[in-house]
Design a protein around this motif. Structure first.
Motif, PDB file in Angstrom:
ATOM      1  N   UNK A   1       3.964  10.397  -7.067  1.00 31.30           N
ATOM      2  CA  UNK A   1       4.855  10.544  -8.230  1.00 31.30           C
ATOM      3  C   UNK A   1       4.055  10.904  -9.482  1.00 31.30           C
ATOM      4  N   UNK A   2       2.863  10.330  -9.605  1.00 31.12           N
ATOM      5  CA  UNK A   2       2.011  10.599 -10.767  1.00 31.12           C
ATOM      6  C   UNK A   2       1.428  12.010 -10.707  1.00 31.12           C
TER       7      UNK A   2
ATOM      8  N   UNK B   1       5.099   8.308   2.221  1.00 34.62           N
ATOM      9  CA  UNK B   1       3.991   8.814   1.411  1.00 34.62           C
ATOM     10  C   UNK B   1       3.728  10.287   1.679  1.00 34.62           C
ATOM     11  N   UNK B   2       3.624  10.661   2.961  1.00 37.46           N
ATOM     12  CA  UNK B   2       3.274  12.043   3.299  1.00 37.46           C
ATOM     13  C   UNK B   2       4.418  13.015   3.027  1.00 37.46           C
ATOM     14  N   UNK B   3       5.658  12.578   3.183  1.00 32.32           N
ATOM     15  CA  UNK B   3       6.788  13.450   2.849  1.00 32.32           C
ATOM     16  C   UNK B   3       6.830  13.722   1.351  1.00 32.32           C
ATOM     17  N   UNK B   4       6.515  12.695   0.549  1.00 33.24           N
ATOM     18  CA  UNK B   4       6.441  12.900  -0.904  1.00 33.24           C
ATOM     19  C   UNK B   4       5.301  13.858  -1.238  1.00 33.24           C
ATOM     20  N   UNK B   5       4.174  13.697  -0.534  1.00 34.62           N
ATOM     21  CA  UNK B   5       3.024  14.577  -0.764  1.00 34.62           C
ATOM     22  C   UNK B   5       3.359  16.017  -0.372  1.00 34.62           C
TER      23      UNK B   5
ATOM     24  N   UNK C   1       3.167  19.330  -2.713  1.00 37.36           N
ATOM     25  CA  UNK C   1       2.398  20.522  -2.344  1.00 37.36           C
ATOM     26  C   UNK C   1       3.269  21.781  -2.352  1.00 37.36           C
ATOM     27  N   UNK C   2       4.564  21.632  -2.045  1.00 37.07           N
ATOM     28  CA  UNK C   2       5.476  22.780  -2.113  1.00 37.07           C
ATOM     29  C   UNK C   2       5.667  23.234  -3.561  1.00 37.07           C
ATOM     30  N   UNK C   3       5.765  22.261  -4.464  1.00 33.90           N
ATOM     31  CA  UNK C   3       6.038  22.575  -5.868  1.00 33.90           C
ATOM     32  C   UNK C   3       4.799  23.074  -6.605  1.00 33.90           C
TER      33      UNK C   3
ATOM     34  N   UNK D   1       0.816  -1.218   0.000  1.00 36.87           N
ATOM     35  CA  UNK D   1       0.000   0.000   0.000  1.00 36.87           C
ATOM     36  C   UNK D   1       0.842   1.257   0.000  1.00 36.87           C
ATOM     37  N   UNK D   2       1.938   1.244   0.760  1.00 37.24           N
ATOM     38  CA  UNK D   2       2.817   2.418   0.812  1.00 37.24           C
ATOM     39  C   UNK D   2       3.460   2.683  -0.539  1.00 37.24           C
ATOM     40  N   UNK D   3       3.877   1.609  -1.208  1.00 34.70           N
ATOM     41  CA  UNK D   3       4.511   1.754  -2.522  1.00 34.70           C
ATOM     42  C   UNK D   3       3.542   2.392  -3.514  1.00 34.70           C
ATOM     43  N   UNK D   4       2.300   1.929  -3.515  1.00 29.71           N
ATOM     44  CA  UNK D   4       1.298   2.499  -4.428  1.00 29.71           C
ATOM     45  C   UNK D   4       0.964   3.934  -4.047  1.00 29.71           C
ATOM     46  N   UNK D   5       0.964   4.221  -2.743  1.00 29.76           N
ATOM     47  CA  UNK D   5       0.688   5.585  -2.290  1.00 29.76           C
ATOM     48  C   UNK D   5       1.766   6.549  -2.785  1.00 29.76           C
ATOM     49  N   UNK D   6       3.033   6.122  -2.710  1.00 27.72           N
ATOM     50  CA  UNK D   6       4.132   6.962  -3.207  1.00 27.72           C
ATOM     51  C   UNK D   6       4.044   7.114  -4.727  1.00 27.72           C
ATOM     52  N   UNK D   7       3.665   6.042  -5.426  1.00 26.38           N
ATOM     53  CA  UNK D   7       3.482   6.126  -6.880  1.00 26.38           C
ATOM     54  C   UNK D   7       2.354   7.092  -7.236  1.00 26.38           C
ATOM     55  N   UNK D   8       1.329   7.130  -6.385  1.00 27.45           N
ATOM     56  CA  UNK D   8       0.237   8.083  -6.577  1.00 27.45           C
ATOM     57  C   UNK D   8       0.783   9.514  -6.586  1.00 27.45           C
TER      58      UNK D   8
END
Length: 303
Positions: free
Chosen positions: A91-92, A150-154, A158-160, A82-89
């Protein structure tokens, strides 16, 4: 031999015209695989199918598949998948240059809410306590690391693609809440108040009083819902008084607070460094250069 630019353009155009079935058909098919218990097989399907939509630059549909996959795997307590897919989300979101807005934030929140919240075992017997505790700590670490990634990637997204330079305050709150409520307490004894203080002071060091208050207020709301208990410590007292003080032009009161809570603030050097930045941002106090202090003392001795 390298491809001609025109050939590359035509290839991209063809990829966009690839006929792909409705997303829901894929989701139903993969969920049938999950129902058989083949989580790994389902994971590979989620990744390969979403990649086809990304290649066709159909980001919205790829996001639908990845969100569904992350939530479904997490509901079945398949944290790594689930975490891997969340990070891919996320990334997309970046690949599709999806702007930060309430709708997309809600999608992030839905994935976040599916990360399990499982308390550590209590009242273990002598024979099995070490083994059960070790297993529970390992599982808790996996959950926290997965959700944090996941949340750090999010936050970076959000910063960008958002208007807040320091990122979405709502995502900051999700991250702080999950780490605070789910980190194995025995691994971080007595550090709960420090984690909260660091998070609040980092916002304030950017001159961001509003989001510092939002973060602290949200933690109090979570406490009221009895999902966690804020530490009863001098450091938390300091944060409460500091947030009130910074709403006023009250440098003497700010300095008095630092003096009164000096012993608590000295638990970690970074706290005073952040407070120096806060003094500069809110009250125009120029930060002292440590070298100036050394040379100043040396010149006094020479004099």
């Amino acid at each position: 031999m390298s491809s001609h630019p025109l050939q590359k353009t035509m290839s991209r155009a063809r990829s966009r015209r690839i006929v792909l079935p409705p997303v829901q058909e894929h989701i139903i098919k993969i969920e049938d695989v999950i129902d058989t218990g083949d989580y790994y097989g389902a994971q590979q399907m989620y990744k390969s199918v979403s990649a086809r939509y990304v290649a066709a630059e159909r980001y919205s549909e790829a996001l639908d598949i990845l969100q569904s996959g992350a939530c479904t795997q997490l509901k079945h307590e398949q944290i790594t998948c689930g975490s891997e897919l969340a990070v891919l989300f996320v990334d997309t979101l970046v690949k599709g240059k999806v702007p930060y807005d309430d709708n997309t934030l809600d999608r992030v929140r839905k994935i976040y809410k599916n990360f399990p919240q499982i308390p550590l075992p209590q009242h273990l017997g002598e024979d099995d306590d070490m083994q059960q505790l070790s297993e529970a700590l390992g599982a808790a670490k996996t959950r926290v690391e997965g959700c944090s990634s996941f949340l750090k990637a999010a936050l970076k997204w959000s910063m960008e693609f958002g208007s807040q330079r320091s990122g979405s305050p709502e995502i900051h709150i999700m991250l702080a809440t999950y780490i605070y409520s789910e980190s194995p307490e025995v691994c971080y004894p007595g550090e709960d108040d420090m984690a909260i203080a660091r998070a609040v002071l980092m916002y304030l060091s950017l001159g961001n009083l509003r989001d510092a208050n939002v973060l602290f207020d949200e933690l109090k709301k979570v406490e009221e819902r009895e999902e966690l208990e804020l530490p009863d410590s001098e450091l938390i007292e300091f944060i409460v008084y500091l947030l009130l003080t910074l709403q006023r032009d009250a440098l003497p009161l700010f300095n008095m607070l630092r003096a009164n809570y000096k012993s608590s603030l000295e638990r970690e050097p970074v706290l005073n460094e952040l407070l120096d930045e806060i003094a500069e941002k809110f009250y125009g106090v120029r930060r002292r250069n440590p070298l100036q202090g050394i040379f100043g003392d040396f010149l006094k001795m020479m004099g």
